[in-house]
Design an enzyme around this catalytic site. Structure first.
Site, PDB file in Angstrom:
ATOM      1  N   GLU A 172       0.804  -1.224   0.000  1.00 18.88           N
ATOM      2  CA  GLU A 172       0.000   0.000   0.000  1.00 18.88           C
ATOM      3  C   GLU A 172       0.842   1.283   0.000  1.00 18.88           C
ATOM      4  O   GLU A 172       0.792   2.068   0.955  1.00 18.88           O
ATOM      5  CB  GLU A 172      -0.942   0.015   1.205  1.00 18.88           C
ATOM      6  N   GLU A 376      -5.168  -8.677   1.040  1.00 16.73           N
ATOM      7  CA  GLU A 376      -5.812  -8.354   2.316  1.00 16.73           C
ATOM      8  C   GLU A 376      -7.290  -8.145   2.090  1.00 16.73           C
ATOM      9  O   GLU A 376      -7.700  -7.464   1.144  1.00 16.73           O
ATOM     10  CB  GLU A 376      -5.281  -7.058   2.953  1.00 16.73           C
TER      11      GLU A 376
HETATM   12  C1  GBH Z   1      -4.418  -2.033   5.511  1.00 16.74           C
HETATM   13  O1  GBH Z   1      -4.560  -0.679   5.369  1.00 16.74           O
HETATM   14  C2  GBH Z   1      -3.040  -2.275   6.013  1.00 16.74           C
HETATM   15  O2  GBH Z   1      -2.234  -2.872   5.027  1.00 16.74           O
HETATM   16  C3  GBH Z   1      -3.002  -3.074   7.276  1.00 16.74           C
HETATM   17  O3  GBH Z   1      -1.750  -2.941   7.865  1.00 16.74           O
HETATM   18  C4  GBH Z   1      -4.111  -2.616   8.190  1.00 16.74           C
HETATM   19  O4  GBH Z   1      -4.034  -3.181   9.455  1.00 16.74           O
HETATM   20  C5  GBH Z   1      -5.415  -2.986   7.546  1.00 16.74           C
HETATM   21  O5  GBH Z   1      -5.493  -2.488   6.243  1.00 16.74           O
HETATM   22  C6  GBH Z   1      -6.644  -2.525   8.307  1.00 16.74           C
HETATM   23  O6  GBH Z   1      -6.698  -1.137   8.371  1.00 16.74           O
HETATM   24  O7  GBH Z   1     -11.807   6.807   3.557  1.00 16.74           O
HETATM   25  O8  GBH Z   1     -13.499   5.461   4.530  1.00 16.74           O
HETATM   26  O9  GBH Z   1     -12.866   5.109   2.237  1.00 16.74           O
HETATM   27  C7  GBH Z   1      -5.803  -0.267   4.853  1.00 16.74           C
HETATM   28  C8  GBH Z   1      -5.811   1.232   4.820  1.00 16.74           C
HETATM   29  C9  GBH Z   1      -8.166   1.468   4.643  1.00 16.74           C
HETATM   30  C10 GBH Z   1      -6.669   3.183   3.880  1.00 16.74           C
HETATM   31  C11 GBH Z   1      -9.297   2.147   3.925  1.00 16.74           C
HETATM   32  C12 GBH Z   1      -7.799   3.842   3.156  1.00 16.74           C
HETATM   33  C13 GBH Z   1     -10.117   4.222   3.174  1.00 16.74           C
HETATM   34  C14 GBH Z   1     -11.266   4.354   4.130  1.00 16.74           C
HETATM   35  N1  GBH Z   1      -6.894   1.760   4.029  1.00 16.74           N
HETATM   36  N2  GBH Z   1      -9.034   3.566   3.834  1.00 16.74           N
HETATM   37  S1  GBH Z   1     -12.439   5.515   3.584  1.00 16.74           S
END
Ligand code: GBH
Length: 470
Positions: A172, A376
């Site tokens: 990511e 994931e």
């Molecule tokens: C992943 O990040 C990571 O790789 C992992 O380490 C982490 O623990 C896991 O997911 C859970 O968070 O603005 O409401 O549309 C995910 C990170 C999550 C970032 C969704 C962007 C958008 C949410 N992403 N987010 S929203």
């Protein structure tokens, strides 16, 4: 299939790789042991006010000291694959120069332990724990960091390149660049749009340079990959203007463009022209970045809905972290992220399995020859440990719907190679500390005892039968 994606019985091919994922800083602990150097997440989590409850990864799941127990747990679940990340500061503690053999030994034991149990190792080189000295030298906005990353890739590739089956360069990079240097809700907590965009490019460059180094040293013909958190962006108004296109450019095509097409999209350069002239893209960079990969990793949790900001209503955070200091969308701050229809997970993210199907199908249309893997997918819910059990029916429902969505995508011709559930066990959820539980295994943070949740038992059955259980 059922329109709400709640199917059971759907079968996955025999070679569809079913496993689970974690990341080094989120589970290992032992942050000052056996020569590990400090990372930006040590610094960030130890800065008061940046992580909920002041939580840190100092102990986390103590996985570093419980390796054998955790390997046996994976075996007990029947996992076919385990996606883990390697802590750069364990291998090269200061980010450049001296190599730490004790760090290499830890991951060597992990890989051997997986292979001994018949579990395929999927190794990620960077899941956000940059050695602090490299941040002190400028971090990802500094081009030099990409070269240091390539050196580290060569070192660990040399050490494990006879046994690791899949190498993933970055996890990511969107988060590393825009949350680390734009909004500042992730380490190192900087808030400058030009820095965030420079970080985008240097992460892309790091990916390319690392692939080149890995290909020189590995000996077992592994798969090479990168994992992206591509955004599924929906229009939030009848006339959503260019909001969807702008977010797609910053979130998705800023990475798939250089990596898979060898170019930055013209609209991305235009949208960000007031912030940077992209002079950090040097001759030869795009050729270095644009390399064929065996599998593109996709992390999927939720969708986003956008429209042009009306200039009045409060803009929703676009990174799921509430109010942040800086912008994770340099040059497109006037795009408004609007509330999603529920239901939601405990993160406040809407549950949208159709988004996973659409994302996989869209990638297949854009890059028809590119194999994909879900690296994931999973959900946080408020789990309760009750007499040795965790009855997380909500997580089973979430996983059932998303496995159904993946299966449907395959029915549309998507070449999907596998699925790694996030996460093997509850862990340090970045800025949320230990308040959000994503595991299919529960971790008691007092005793550090692990308990397989109902979802873990359900997933074990899915892995064993290659069918979505009833
Ligand atoms: C992943 O990040 C990571 O790789 C992992 O380490 C982490 O623990 C896991 O997911 C859970 O968070 O603005 O409401 O549309 C995910 C990170 C999550 C970032 C969704 C962007 C958008 C949410 N992403 N987010 S929203």
């Amino acid at each position: 299939g059922s329109p709400d994606y709640r199917d059971s019985g759907l079968e996955f091919p025999a070679d569809f790789l079913l496993g689970s994922a974690t990341a080094s800083y989120q589970i290992e602990g032992a942050v000052a042991e056996d020569g590990r150097g400090p990372s930006i997440w040590d610094t960030f989590s130890h800065t008061p006010g940046l992580v909920v409850n002041g939580d840190t990864g100092d102990v986390a799941d103590d996985h570093y000291h419980r390796l054998d127990e955790d390997l046996d747990m994976m075996k007990g679940l029947g996992l076919e694959a385990y996606r883990f990340s390697i802590a750069w500061p364990r291998i090269v503690p200061t980010g450049s120069g001296a190599i730490n053999q004790a760090g290499i030994d830890f991951y060597s034991r992990l890989v051997d332990g997986l292979i001994a149990r018949g579990i395929k190792p999927i190794a990620t080189l960077y899941h956000w724990d940059l050695p602090q000295p490299l941040e002190d030298a400028g971090g990802w906005p500094n081009r030099d960091t990409a070269y240091r990353f390539a050196e580290y890739a060569a070192v660990i590739g040399q050490a494990l390149g006879d046994r690791v089956e899949t190498w993933t360069t970055l996890n990511e990079p969107w988060c590393s660049a825009y949350l680390g240097y734009g909004s500042g809700v992730h380490a190192p907590g900087r808030t400058n749009g030009a820095d965030a965009l420079a970080a985008v490019h240097h992460l892309n460059l790091a990916h390319g340079l690392a692939l080149t180094e890995l290909r020189k040293v590995v000996t077992n013909d592994p798969d090479f990959s990168v994992t992206l958190n591509l955004h599924v962006v929906r229009p939030g108004a009848d006339d959503a203007g260019d909001a969807v296109r702008r977010i797609d450019a910053l979130a998705n095509r800023a990475f798939t463009g250089p990596m898979l097409r060898g170019e930055y999209p013209a609209d991305l350069l235009a949208d960000t022209a007031g912030i940077t002239d992209w002079a950090f893209v040097l001759p030869g960079d795009l050729e270095a970045i644009n390399q064929s990969i065996d599998v593109l990793g996709v992390n999927y949790y939720s969708t986003a809905t956008v429209k042009p900001w009306d200039g009045v209503s409060p803009k929703q955070s676009a990174d799921g972290h509430g109010t942040s200091v800086g912008s994770p969308w340099p040059g497109s701050e006037d795009v408004e992220f609007i509330a999603q229809p529920g239901p939601y997970t405990e993160m406040g993210w809407n549950i949208a399995p159709d988004g996973l199907e659409d994302l996989l199908v869209s990638l297949h249309e854009q890059f028809p020859a590119q194999p994909l893997m879900v690296t994931e997918n999973g959900a946080a819910f408020p789990d309760v440990l009750d007499e040795g059990q965790v009855h997380d029916a909500d997580r089973i429902d979430y996983l059932r719907r998303h496995f159904t969505a993946a299966h449907r995508a395959m029915g549309h011709g998507v070449d999907l190679r596998g699925y790694q559930v996030w996460s093997l066990m509850d862990n340090f959820e970045w800025a949320y500390g230990y308040t959000k539980r994503f595991g299919i295994v529960y971790v008691d943070y007092e005793s550090l005892e692990r308990t397989v949740k109902d979802s873990g038992h359900w997933y074990a059955e899915l892995v064993r039968t290659h069918r979505i259980p009833a």
